[in-house]
Design a protein around this motif. Sequence first.
Motif, PDB file in Angstrom:
ATOM      1  N   ARG A 198       0.825  -1.208   0.000  1.00 40.64           N
ATOM      2  CA  ARG A 198       0.000   0.000   0.000  1.00 40.64           C
ATOM      3  C   ARG A 198       0.860   1.260   0.000  1.00 40.64           C
ATOM      4  O   ARG A 198       0.575   2.228  -0.712  1.00 40.64           O
ATOM      5  CB  ARG A 198      -0.929  -0.028   1.208  1.00 40.64           C
ATOM      6  CG  ARG A 198      -1.986   1.071   1.205  1.00 40.64           C
ATOM      7  CD  ARG A 198      -2.870   1.007   2.449  1.00 40.64           C
ATOM      8  NE  ARG A 198      -3.524  -0.291   2.567  1.00 40.64           N
ATOM      9  CZ  ARG A 198      -3.263  -1.181   3.519  1.00 40.64           C
ATOM     10  NH1 ARG A 198      -2.328  -0.924   4.435  1.00 40.64           N
ATOM     11  NH2 ARG A 198      -3.895  -2.339   3.569  1.00 40.64           N
ATOM     12  N   ASN A 216       0.793   4.079  -2.982  1.00 41.87           N
ATOM     13  CA  ASN A 216       0.406   5.456  -2.673  1.00 41.87           C
ATOM     14  C   ASN A 216       1.537   6.430  -2.983  1.00 41.87           C
ATOM     15  O   ASN A 216       1.301   7.526  -3.523  1.00 41.87           O
ATOM     16  CB  ASN A 216       0.002   5.578  -1.205  1.00 41.87           C
ATOM     17  CG  ASN A 216      -1.291   4.846  -0.897  1.00 41.87           C
ATOM     18  OD1 ASN A 216      -2.085   4.561  -1.801  1.00 41.87           O
ATOM     19  ND2 ASN A 216      -1.519   4.522   0.371  1.00 41.87           N
ATOM     20  N   THR A 275       1.885   6.816  -6.761  1.00 44.65           N
ATOM     21  CA  THR A 275       0.727   7.547  -7.285  1.00 44.65           C
ATOM     22  C   THR A 275       0.882   9.039  -7.024  1.00 44.65           C
ATOM     23  O   THR A 275       0.677   9.875  -7.917  1.00 44.65           O
ATOM     24  CB  THR A 275      -0.569   7.025  -6.652  1.00 44.65           C
ATOM     25  OG1 THR A 275      -0.732   5.644  -6.969  1.00 44.65           O
ATOM     26  CG2 THR A 275      -1.774   7.805  -7.157  1.00 44.65           C
ATOM     27  N   GLU A 276       1.265   9.375  -5.798  1.00 47.52           N
ATOM     28  CA  GLU A 276       1.435  10.789  -5.444  1.00 47.52           C
ATOM     29  C   GLU A 276       2.590  11.417  -6.207  1.00 47.52           C
ATOM     30  O   GLU A 276       2.500  12.574  -6.651  1.00 47.52           O
ATOM     31  CB  GLU A 276       1.660  10.913  -3.936  1.00 47.52           C
ATOM     32  CG  GLU A 276       0.443  10.549  -3.113  1.00 47.52           C
ATOM     33  CD  GLU A 276       0.760  10.451  -1.634  1.00 47.52           C
ATOM     34  OE1 GLU A 276       1.939  10.703  -1.268  1.00 47.52           O
ATOM     35  OE2 GLU A 276      -0.155  10.120  -0.845  1.00 47.52           O
TER      36      GLU A 276
END
Length: 843
Positions: free
Chosen positions: A520, A524, A527-528
Amino acid sequence: MDPVNNLEEDRTSADVSVSAPGMPPATRIAPVAVPNVATAVTPKVVPGDPSILPPPDRSRPSSPVYWRVEGSLLELTTVRPIAFFTWNSQTFIARAARRSLVLLMALLRPFLYAANRVAATRIVHAVLRGVTRDRLDLLGEEEFEYKLKPLLEEEGVRHLKALQATGADVVLVSQGLEQVMRPLARHLGVRWIIANRLDFRNGVATGRLLSPVIRPRGLFARIREAGPDGQQSPARWVRALGLRGPKALASAIVPAVRVEAPRIRPIVYFSEKRHRAPFSVRKALGGKRVMLIGVTGFIGKVWLANTLMDLPEIGKLYLLIRRQKSSPAQKRFEKMIEGSPVFDPLFEKYGDRLGSLLAEKIEVVEGDVSQPGVGLEPETAARLRKDLDLIINSSGLTDFNPDLRDALAVNVDSTHHLIEFIRGSDHAALLHLSTCYVAGQRDGRVSERVRLNYTPAHLKNFDSEKEWHRLHELVESAEARVEGPEVTEELKKQALEKEHAAKGLSGQALENQIRKNRVRWLKNYLTEEGTRRAKELGWPNTYTFTKSLAESLIAKHGAGLPIAIVRPSIVETSVAKPFRGWNEGINTSASLSYLLGTAFRQLPSNERKRLDIIPVDAVCAGMTLISAALVERRHDPMYQLATSVTNPCDMGRSIELTSLGHRRHYRAQEGLEYWLRLRMDAIPVSKERYNRMSAPAQKMIIQSIQRVMAPLPSAMKKPLAKTERNLERVEKLVGLFEPFILHNEHDFVADNVEKLSQALSPEEKIIFGYDTAGLDWWEYWIDIHIPALRRWTYPLIEGRPLEARAPRVLHMPTPPTTTTKTTAHENGDAVKTGTNGATWRYS
């Protein structure tokens, strides 16, 4: 100056213009001071849709028989329909203001009619100033369907039907507005009407009635004309309307259908090469071998179905499909054919013979476009490099802000692999699907040019290839960092702090939780980072950023190769093919249009900004034209498939049409909820007003109430918590789409595909022609798009299953043994489901 200019005329423009020789007087072409300009103008026809064909030459009846509506069919008043229109204005303030004016008119009407009935009729209709034609057209249908239709005089209808049975060309004449008379005429099977007509400027009523004005009947006329026979002589109407003669009366006759003025857009050639040779899709693609990548996606399925229906001459279609876990490519293909409604027309046409046709025309090959050599076995790759004439790459990761690893693999790496595959082939060309929104955060006209190392932020010394490698280095660095002791300790701390830690997580259970947290964290983080870098360079999201990098790779490494980049805008519901009203998955506008059908009313948007939507069958028609041009080597490097220049529809109109589409649905339902939703039209507002009065402000109020209710039991606070989560989702959704509805006023030029369509023969233009200028947005939005979303998309948003379909079985002959290659992703570890239900790698 771009090589192709758009000489586009707004029918309401007051600019000085000159008539083009050989064109009707209504057509105007702005003078251009350029010598030796050749123009080509052809009528616009939507391929395969008989409902949008040009009207017949017989636009008026040769021997009309005039029939008065009032007295024979209905007892209409002037004020009642106007009151209905005003009470259903878009905004609450407009409703209150216009309703007050209607009440004032009702009080003054006897005195106004006593003075001059024609002037009084004009004054009463002035209340409708500022109401859009779109709204009046829908409200007119609603007024007739739910209020006037039950009041039709049966005896009068029988007399009218008897007259029609004799072959008479009946013309209905009424004091009502044409928006009410058109549905009445269609219900009775009458083709022509004479009714009061409002003047419109840019689709908005000016409040002025066009001549002739049909005034209400006087007292003696009502007594004299009472009865079921409404037939009246032309001389009677010439006198009543104050006309000069029967010709003037005949000129007042209009069709009983909604007519959009045609948009004539000449294609002007300047310095670019003009191909004089005839252009034929059937000749160009007949017997050719084409490989389609991305067939499991929305566009890919529609293009395949349309090609099989319209182009049986094509030689062979190779479908590159990735193996999913235990599902081989062939099995995925057969399951897609059996389950997708896209292929219903093929089943209807061929029945049990469809399997044999597919076995003859299609070969499924397993591969992975994100891998070198597109994931093919060497023998298969060598055969395809020798045989292929064209590759169509419609694959892509369309999620706005995905994991950077997936975005790079699907949108950028795959493009590089395809360029190398084309370079090593004998004669294959490449059609690469991109998006218009690679333009990024900028305003103005976007031409059909490929720009190497482009960034919307205009950064100097930007190198797209170096950026591509840098992003891969970022991914590798993040993968190493997540395995390091610092992040591992942080993840362990998070695992122990969770609620389940009270159960005593330790040993293998703790390691499993850390591993989940690691996956995870990495997703994340990447993606950021992808989103941050995209915005830093001037793109709104990772999707458009990576698509632009792929275009730069084509510009640099594909120079000299037969490659065409195709940029569609927002691809939406089909108009005609594979059938009217096909859509799939939760696409770009579906979530927003769903939101506008709820109690949410205020959407932050620039109402003048053009929302560029294009039907999927228009995109597929353009792809087929470009494919033929690539095979014949008469292609341009760039094609945009868009409507913001050819047939603009701004955000203000789009929002109103969406609300009207929802209104039609809710009007047919029963219950208090639908009655309330019927009266809550969405409106475009500024970002400041949205923050002050909509979701952000409402969330703050909910949070304040929650703080006050903190001492109460949790069961009493659950509804508030749910409301807060819903408002947070609304905020995120609006923020995600702000670049497309509030910022960045793009106008996408789409001339190159128009040139190809103009070069087709009239026979092929009916089937393969590309036409977006002929789209009637009212019909598209209200009759096609919103009903399609309600059928195919809204159930997915609400978590409901789609409508049940009868199972069907595809009888395929035993396929020959195919060679496959096991890829690093074959076990499905990296398979992710996108918003359209297809895998990300081939969506």
